[in-house]
Design a protein around this motif. Structure first.
Motif, PDB file in Angstrom:
ATOM      1  N   ARG A 191       0.824  -1.211   0.000  1.00  0.00           N
ATOM      2  CA  ARG A 191       0.000   0.000   0.000  1.00  0.00           C
ATOM      3  C   ARG A 191       0.851   1.251   0.000  1.00  0.00           C
ATOM      4  NH1 ARG A 191      -2.202  -0.491   4.803  1.00  0.00           N
ATOM      5  NH2 ARG A 191      -1.125   1.228   5.821  1.00  0.00           N
ATOM      6  N   ASN A 192       1.877   1.275   0.860  1.00  0.00           N
ATOM      7  CA  ASN A 192       2.702   2.475   0.966  1.00  0.00           C
ATOM      8  C   ASN A 192       3.636   2.654  -0.222  1.00  0.00           C
ATOM      9  OD1 ASN A 192       2.327   4.002   3.670  1.00  0.00           O
ATOM     10  ND2 ASN A 192       2.197   1.856   4.236  1.00  0.00           N
TER      11      ASN A 192
ATOM     12  N   LYS B  54       1.365   4.217  -2.866  1.00  0.00           N
ATOM     13  CA  LYS B  54       1.143   5.625  -2.518  1.00  0.00           C
ATOM     14  C   LYS B  54       2.364   6.476  -2.844  1.00  0.00           C
ATOM     15  CE  LYS B  54      -0.657   6.555   1.501  1.00  0.00           C
ATOM     16  NZ  LYS B  54      -0.936   6.448   2.978  1.00  0.00           N
TER      17      LYS B  54
ATOM     18  N   ALA C  78       2.530   9.527  -5.530  1.00  0.00           N
ATOM     19  CA  ALA C  78       2.931  10.869  -5.083  1.00  0.00           C
ATOM     20  C   ALA C  78       4.144  11.351  -5.871  1.00  0.00           C
ATOM     21  CB  ALA C  78       3.245  10.855  -3.589  1.00  0.00           C
TER      22      ALA C  78
ATOM     23  N   TYR D  93      -2.774  18.577   1.707  1.00  0.00           N
ATOM     24  CA  TYR D  93      -2.694  17.236   2.284  1.00  0.00           C
ATOM     25  C   TYR D  93      -2.013  17.261   3.657  1.00  0.00           C
ATOM     26  CZ  TYR D  93      -1.929  12.241   2.750  1.00  0.00           C
ATOM     27  OH  TYR D  93      -1.931  10.959   3.217  1.00  0.00           O
TER      28      TYR D  93
ATOM     29  N   TYR E 143       5.042  10.150   6.538  1.00  0.00           N
ATOM     30  CA  TYR E 143       5.010   8.898   5.780  1.00  0.00           C
ATOM     31  C   TYR E 143       5.889   7.835   6.447  1.00  0.00           C
ATOM     32  CZ  TYR E 143       5.757   5.739   1.801  1.00  0.00           C
ATOM     33  OH  TYR E 143       5.860   4.638   0.996  1.00  0.00           O
TER      34      TYR E 143
END
Length: 205
Positions: free
Chosen positions: A16-17, A20, A24, A45, A113
């Protein structure tokens, strides 16, 4: 012994990360010449992220506020050092600027993050010792920021002028990123101890 459930949680977390991060990086890379718009998007954000944590009204909001501030300020200092010494350069900026507007915000978001990944892995793996947490910080800061930089660099946002590169990221940059993010962790461990803030990532045991 690690259960299959924990393995699935870990794989899901990393997948998932990573997705992401790639998305990004692609957004920043594709729109890097419109750096004021990228900065605005990232700022929205960041404000959203911080507002959610402040609303929770627990110790974690201080981790976010202190970590974001430290990482952003020290990240900008590192950027000024690198740009002024021509170790790297950013492209397609108007008015002959060398410093994109989005940089301080990107550094701030890098903390949120990395912190979230560290926290989730520590909880999944039940990591307790400080040496294990430091090793985890080194591994995470070696892998994830490097992937993000590779994506943005290959969309033409900036260029490193150091040798020994892989997909645009030099070995020296990877080492410096590891030192930087792990150094932030040491600072937050000291701050948490001083302010008596309890946190799974930074509390000393």
């Amino acid at each position: 012994m690690e259960s299959k459930t924990d393995q699935r949680r870990l794989i899901h977390l990393i997948s998932r990360n990573t997705i992401k991060l790639i998305l990004a990086g692609a957004i920043i890379g594709i729109f890097h010449q419109y750096d004021h718009l990228v900065a605005g998007f990232l700022m929205i954000y960041l404000i959203y992220t911080l507002a959610r944590k402040i609303k929770d009204n627990d110790d974690e909001k201080w981790i976010y506020l202190i970590g974001v501030s430290l990482t952003s300020i020290l990240g900008v200092a590192c950027e000024n050092w690198g740009i002024s010494n021509q170790y790297w350069s950013y492209h397609n900026l108007d008015n002959n600027r060398e410093f994109p507007y989005w940089l301080p915000i990107a550094w701030a978001l890098a903390f949120t993050y990395i912190y979230r990944i560290e926290k989730e892995i520590i909880l999944i793996k039940n990591i307790q010792s400080i040496p294990s947490k430091i090793l985890l910080a080194l591994i995470i800061s070696m892998i994830f920021p490097t992937i993000g930089e590779m994506v943005v660099i290959n969309f033409g946002a900036w260029t490193y002028h150091w040798p020994l590169q892989f997909l645009g990221v030099p070995l020296l940059a990877v080492i410096l990123l590891m030192i930087f993010h792990t150094g932030i962790n040491f600072m937050l461990m000291a701050i948490c101890k001083q302010l008596k803030i309890k946190d799974v990532v930074f509390t000393l045991k």
